[in-house]
Design an enzyme around this catalytic site. Sequence first.
Site, PDB file in Angstrom:
ATOM      1  N   CYS A 125       0.826  -1.210   0.000  1.00  0.00           N
ATOM      2  CA  CYS A 125       0.000   0.000   0.000  1.00  0.00           C
ATOM      3  C   CYS A 125       0.861   1.262   0.000  1.00  0.00           C
ATOM      4  CB  CYS A 125      -0.917  -0.029   1.215  1.00  0.00           C
ATOM      5  SG  CYS A 125      -1.703   1.537   1.601  1.00  0.00           S
ATOM      6  N   GLY A 126       0.657   2.127  -0.979  1.00  0.00           N
ATOM      7  CA  GLY A 126       1.412   3.371  -1.089  1.00  0.00           C
ATOM      8  C   GLY A 126       1.184   4.303   0.085  1.00  0.00           C
ATOM      9  N   HIS A 127      -0.070   4.441   0.539  1.00  0.00           N
ATOM     10  CA  HIS A 127      -0.371   5.305   1.685  1.00  0.00           C
ATOM     11  C   HIS A 127       0.299   4.771   2.949  1.00  0.00           C
ATOM     12  CE1 HIS A 127      -3.166   7.773  -0.525  1.00  0.00           C
ATOM     13  NE2 HIS A 127      -3.846   6.705  -0.912  1.00  0.00           N
ATOM     14  N   CYS A 128       0.354   3.449   3.080  1.00  0.00           N
ATOM     15  CA  CYS A 128       1.006   2.830   4.240  1.00  0.00           C
ATOM     16  C   CYS A 128       2.501   3.124   4.218  1.00  0.00           C
ATOM     17  CB  CYS A 128       0.783   1.325   4.237  1.00  0.00           C
ATOM     18  SG  CYS A 128      -0.952   0.830   4.297  1.00  0.00           S
TER      19      CYS A 128
END
Length: 182
Positions: free
Chosen positions: A51-54
């Site tokens: 996950c990019g946001h993670c």
Amino acid sequence: MKLFSSITLAAISSISFSLAAENVIPLKENNFDTYLKAQKYSLVKFFAPWCGHCKNMAPAWEKVAAKYNFAENGEPNNDREVLIAEVDCTKEQNLCQKNGVKGYPTVKSFVDSQEWDDRVPRDEDRIEDYLKKLMAGELRKKEKEPEEEKVKDTVVKITDQISFNKLISENENVIIKFYAPW
């Protein structure tokens, strides 16, 4: 040579990502409740490694974890009142489902091992402000939203005024599609 460089870069970035979480306590289904019961306050990030946001949130989460999970000398802080932890939902699917995780990252706060809130901020300063307010009793517990009633998924053919009136009188919510078949 370009392929080798790409593979090397990917390997280095994955190593740095895994090293970045050294201060964050990883939770699994078999230790989740134990850790939460041991602290008055817990913040748990439910994430997926892809996950990019993670990935963007990881450095802030790591810095907050370094402050709360460890003493100034770098030793584990066994007297901590706050736990900063994470759950890898790609490995702990049942635990994430049990905690109602629907997207990544989901960050939840717990007080006395009971879920308190799922609106925890994602940047370092705001996480710390949130924690201070939580510990000072300034944040109210988020109430569970009532589960929505199951909607009837029924298609009814209305052929006249009588069937229309019957449908409207027997149902609270109705969506009607008007069309011409030609």
